[in-house]
Scaffold this motif. Structure first.
Motif, PDB file in Angstrom:
ATOM      1  N   MET A   1      49.452 -11.766  11.660  1.00 55.44           N
ATOM      2  CA  MET A   1      48.177 -10.933  11.563  1.00 55.44           C
ATOM      3  C   MET A   1      47.023 -11.807  11.884  1.00 55.44           C
ATOM      4  O   MET A   1      46.855 -13.081  11.834  1.00 55.44           O
ATOM      5  CB  MET A   1      48.062 -10.567  10.303  1.00 55.44           C
ATOM      6  N   GLY A   2      45.789 -11.149  12.287  1.00 53.75           N
ATOM      7  CA  GLY A   2      44.535 -11.799  12.689  1.00 53.75           C
ATOM      8  C   GLY A   2      43.729 -12.626  11.512  1.00 53.75           C
ATOM      9  O   GLY A   2      43.866 -12.540  10.411  1.00 53.75           O
ATOM     10  N   LEU A   3      42.497 -12.849  12.081  1.00 50.96           N
ATOM     11  CA  LEU A   3      41.808 -13.337  11.169  1.00 50.96           C
ATOM     12  C   LEU A   3      41.266 -12.123  10.018  1.00 50.96           C
ATOM     13  O   LEU A   3      41.016 -12.777   8.916  1.00 50.96           O
ATOM     14  CB  LEU A   3      40.431 -13.866  11.951  1.00 50.96           C
ATOM     15  N   LEU A   4      41.022 -11.372  10.572  1.00 47.81           N
ATOM     16  CA  LEU A   4      40.375 -10.268   9.358  1.00 47.81           C
ATOM     17  C   LEU A   4      41.463 -10.090   8.417  1.00 47.81           C
ATOM     18  O   LEU A   4      41.133  -9.681   7.051  1.00 47.81           O
ATOM     19  CB  LEU A   4      40.079  -8.859  10.307  1.00 47.81           C
ATOM     20  N   ASP A   5      42.774 -10.222   8.685  1.00 45.83           N
ATOM     21  CA  ASP A   5      43.734  -9.958   7.681  1.00 45.83           C
ATOM     22  C   ASP A   5      43.747 -11.185   6.805  1.00 45.83           C
ATOM     23  O   ASP A   5      43.764 -10.993   5.305  1.00 45.83           O
ATOM     24  CB  ASP A   5      45.406 -10.319   8.158  1.00 45.83           C
ATOM     25  N   ASN A   6      43.544 -12.188   7.262  1.00 43.50           N
ATOM     26  CA  ASN A   6      43.486 -13.473   6.378  1.00 43.50           C
ATOM     27  C   ASN A   6      42.026 -13.561   5.488  1.00 43.50           C
ATOM     28  O   ASN A   6      42.079 -13.873   4.376  1.00 43.50           O
ATOM     29  CB  ASN A   6      43.322 -14.658   7.177  1.00 43.50           C
ATOM     30  N   VAL A   7      41.106 -12.906   5.985  1.00 40.69           N
ATOM     31  CA  VAL A   7      39.903 -12.993   5.420  1.00 40.69           C
ATOM     32  C   VAL A   7      39.829 -11.867   4.295  1.00 40.69           C
ATOM     33  O   VAL A   7      39.258 -11.884   3.346  1.00 40.69           O
ATOM     34  CB  VAL A   7      38.792 -12.971   6.311  1.00 40.69           C
ATOM     35  N   LEU A   8      40.100 -10.827   4.740  1.00 37.86           N
ATOM     36  CA  LEU A   8      40.180  -9.362   4.090  1.00 37.86           C
ATOM     37  C   LEU A   8      41.222  -8.954   3.182  1.00 37.86           C
ATOM     38  O   LEU A   8      40.953  -7.690   2.572  1.00 37.86           O
ATOM     39  CB  LEU A   8      39.354  -8.298   4.891  1.00 37.86           C
ATOM     40  N   GLY A   9      42.220  -9.596   3.492  1.00 40.39           N
ATOM     41  CA  GLY A   9      43.605  -9.188   2.635  1.00 40.39           C
ATOM     42  C   GLY A   9      43.568  -8.886   1.351  1.00 40.39           C
ATOM     43  O   GLY A   9      42.820  -9.654   0.563  1.00 40.39           O
ATOM     44  N   GLY A  10      43.498  -7.835   0.575  1.00 38.60           N
ATOM     45  CA  GLY A  10      43.491  -7.506  -0.641  1.00 38.60           C
ATOM     46  C   GLY A  10      42.137  -7.100  -1.241  1.00 38.60           C
ATOM     47  O   GLY A  10      42.056  -6.724  -2.323  1.00 38.60           O
ATOM     48  N   LEU A  11      41.092  -6.892  -0.363  1.00 39.16           N
ATOM     49  CA  LEU A  11      39.981  -6.576  -0.684  1.00 39.16           C
ATOM     50  C   LEU A  11      39.950  -4.866  -0.938  1.00 39.16           C
ATOM     51  O   LEU A  11      40.648  -4.168  -0.133  1.00 39.16           O
ATOM     52  CB  LEU A  11      38.793  -6.784   0.154  1.00 39.16           C
ATOM     53  N   GLY A  12      39.124  -4.340  -1.944  1.00 42.00           N
ATOM     54  CA  GLY A  12      38.899  -2.922  -1.869  1.00 42.00           C
ATOM     55  C   GLY A  12      38.521  -2.136  -0.788  1.00 42.00           C
ATOM     56  O   GLY A  12      38.049  -2.667   0.278  1.00 42.00           O
ATOM     57  N   GLY A  13      38.679  -0.637  -0.943  1.00 40.68           N
ATOM     58  CA  GLY A  13      38.497   0.215   0.151  1.00 40.68           C
ATOM     59  C   GLY A  13      36.801   0.312   0.340  1.00 40.68           C
ATOM     60  O   GLY A  13      36.417   0.945   1.525  1.00 40.68           O
ATOM     61  N   ASP A  14      35.974  -0.446  -0.201  1.00 40.81           N
ATOM     62  CA  ASP A  14      34.663  -0.358   0.048  1.00 40.81           C
ATOM     63  C   ASP A  14      34.025  -1.564   0.927  1.00 40.81           C
ATOM     64  O   ASP A  14      32.796  -1.490   1.159  1.00 40.81           O
ATOM     65  CB  ASP A  14      33.719  -0.481  -1.307  1.00 40.81           C
ATOM     66  N   ALA A  15      34.725  -2.509   1.300  1.00 42.33           N
ATOM     67  CA  ALA A  15      34.263  -3.521   2.106  1.00 42.33           C
ATOM     68  C   ALA A  15      33.717  -3.139   3.450  1.00 42.33           C
ATOM     69  O   ALA A  15      32.653  -3.611   3.837  1.00 42.33           O
ATOM     70  CB  ALA A  15      35.872  -4.486   2.501  1.00 42.33           C
ATOM     71  N   ALA A  16      34.102  -2.017   4.177  1.00 44.21           N
ATOM     72  CA  ALA A  16      33.577  -1.766   5.493  1.00 44.21           C
ATOM     73  C   ALA A  16      32.057  -1.253   5.233  1.00 44.21           C
ATOM     74  O   ALA A  16      31.330  -1.683   5.735  1.00 44.21           O
ATOM     75  CB  ALA A  16      34.537  -0.797   6.308  1.00 44.21           C
ATOM     76  N   GLY A  17      32.115  -0.331   3.901  1.00 45.16           N
ATOM     77  CA  GLY A  17      30.643   0.073   3.840  1.00 45.16           C
ATOM     78  C   GLY A  17      29.882  -0.891   3.202  1.00 45.16           C
ATOM     79  O   GLY A  17      28.616  -0.935   3.600  1.00 45.16           O
ATOM     80  N   GLY A  18      30.495  -1.943   2.496  1.00 44.17           N
ATOM     81  CA  GLY A  18      29.505  -2.918   2.052  1.00 44.17           C
ATOM     82  C   GLY A  18      29.054  -3.804   3.258  1.00 44.17           C
ATOM     83  O   GLY A  18      27.988  -4.390   3.075  1.00 44.17           O
ATOM     84  N   LEU A  19      29.966  -4.155   4.312  1.00 47.12           N
ATOM     85  CA  LEU A  19      29.449  -4.594   5.405  1.00 47.12           C
ATOM     86  C   LEU A  19      28.163  -3.788   6.155  1.00 47.12           C
ATOM     87  O   LEU A  19      27.339  -4.415   6.500  1.00 47.12           O
ATOM     88  CB  LEU A  19      30.693  -5.148   6.445  1.00 47.12           C
ATOM     89  N   SER A  20      28.764  -2.807   6.283  1.00 47.94           N
ATOM     90  CA  SER A  20      27.712  -1.904   7.023  1.00 47.94           C
ATOM     91  C   SER A  20      26.150  -1.818   6.304  1.00 47.94           C
ATOM     92  O   SER A  20      25.193  -2.240   6.845  1.00 47.94           O
ATOM     93  CB  SER A  20      28.162  -0.511   7.092  1.00 47.94           C
ATOM     94  N   ASP A  21      26.494  -1.568   5.079  1.00 42.91           N
ATOM     95  CA  ASP A  21      25.127  -1.660   4.128  1.00 42.91           C
ATOM     96  C   ASP A  21      24.277  -3.347   4.092  1.00 42.91           C
ATOM     97  O   ASP A  21      23.169  -3.369   4.266  1.00 42.91           O
ATOM     98  CB  ASP A  21      25.400  -1.297   2.754  1.00 42.91           C
ATOM     99  N   LEU A  22      25.251  -4.131   4.277  1.00 44.94           N
ATOM    100  CA  LEU A  22      24.528  -5.704   4.197  1.00 44.94           C
ATOM    101  C   LEU A  22      23.962  -5.634   5.680  1.00 44.94           C
ATOM    102  O   LEU A  22      22.601  -6.146   5.653  1.00 44.94           O
ATOM    103  CB  LEU A  22      25.834  -6.442   4.166  1.00 44.94           C
ATOM    104  N   LEU A  23      24.585  -5.466   6.645  1.00 46.41           N
ATOM    105  CA  LEU A  23      23.929  -5.542   7.957  1.00 46.41           C
ATOM    106  C   LEU A  23      22.667  -4.622   8.146  1.00 46.41           C
ATOM    107  O   LEU A  23      21.438  -4.928   8.666  1.00 46.41           O
ATOM    108  CB  LEU A  23      24.851  -4.997   9.291  1.00 46.41           C
ATOM    109  N   LYS A  24      22.658  -3.268   7.576  1.00 47.99           N
ATOM    110  CA  LYS A  24      21.428  -2.684   7.902  1.00 47.99           C
ATOM    111  C   LYS A  24      20.364  -3.152   6.725  1.00 47.99           C
ATOM    112  O   LYS A  24      19.275  -2.989   7.173  1.00 47.99           O
ATOM    113  CB  LYS A  24      21.904  -1.041   7.067  1.00 47.99           C
ATOM    114  N   GLY A  25      20.728  -3.659   5.483  1.00 46.27           N
ATOM    115  CA  GLY A  25      19.813  -4.376   4.814  1.00 46.27           C
ATOM    116  C   GLY A  25      18.949  -5.603   5.380  1.00 46.27           C
ATOM    117  O   GLY A  25      17.936  -5.904   5.055  1.00 46.27           O
TER     118      GLY A  25
END
Length: 134
Positions: A1-25
């Motif tokens: 698996m790639g970098l994202l698997d290593n970094v984000l494996g096991g995180l909850g379902g809100d991670a994409a929304g959290g990233l989007s919110d962070l970038l917007k902020g």
């Protein structure tokens, strides 16, 4: 698996929304690039936006640029510590910004933030969707 698997494996379902919110902020990709530039890291974020390899960044550099508030918000959304959030963002932001800027320019990147999971080019949306399941 790639970098994202290593970094984000096991995180909850809100991670994409959290990233989007962070970038917007941060004012979107352009605002983020400006903040990095103001902190002497313009060449780093420039490598993520431009074509070619992505320069790495440390969790400490992420924390210095973004500040404790946005990192704490991201951490709370994912149910992880701020330290873990900084580590996650150090691995995730280069890839996310790179994928949001396929033409080597920040122009138009923010249009994709609303549907981060669905709209990122290169299949990253599907990869992120799978990673954010517990």
């Amino acid at each position: 698996m790639g970098l994202l698997d290593n970094v984000l494996g096991g995180l909850g379902g809100d991670a994409a929304g959290g990233l989007s919110d962070l970038l917007k902020g941060q004012g979107g990709v352009g605002g983020l690039a400006e903040k990095f530039g103001q902190n002497g890291l313009g060449d780093v974020v420039g490598s993520w936006i431009g074509k070619g390899g992505n320069a790495g960044i440390s969790p400490e550099q992420i924390a210095a640029v973004l500040g404790s508030g946005p990192i704490a918000d991201f951490a709370a959304r994912l149910g992880i510590s701020p330290e873990q959030a900084s580590e996650t963002l150090a691995g995730l932001l280069p890839e996310a910004v790179d994928r949001l800027t396929p033409n080597g320019s920040a122009e138009g990147a923010d249009d994709m933030l609303g549907g981060l999971l669905d709209n990122l080019p290169g299949g990253i949306g599907d990869a992120l969707g799978g990673l954010f399941k517990r």
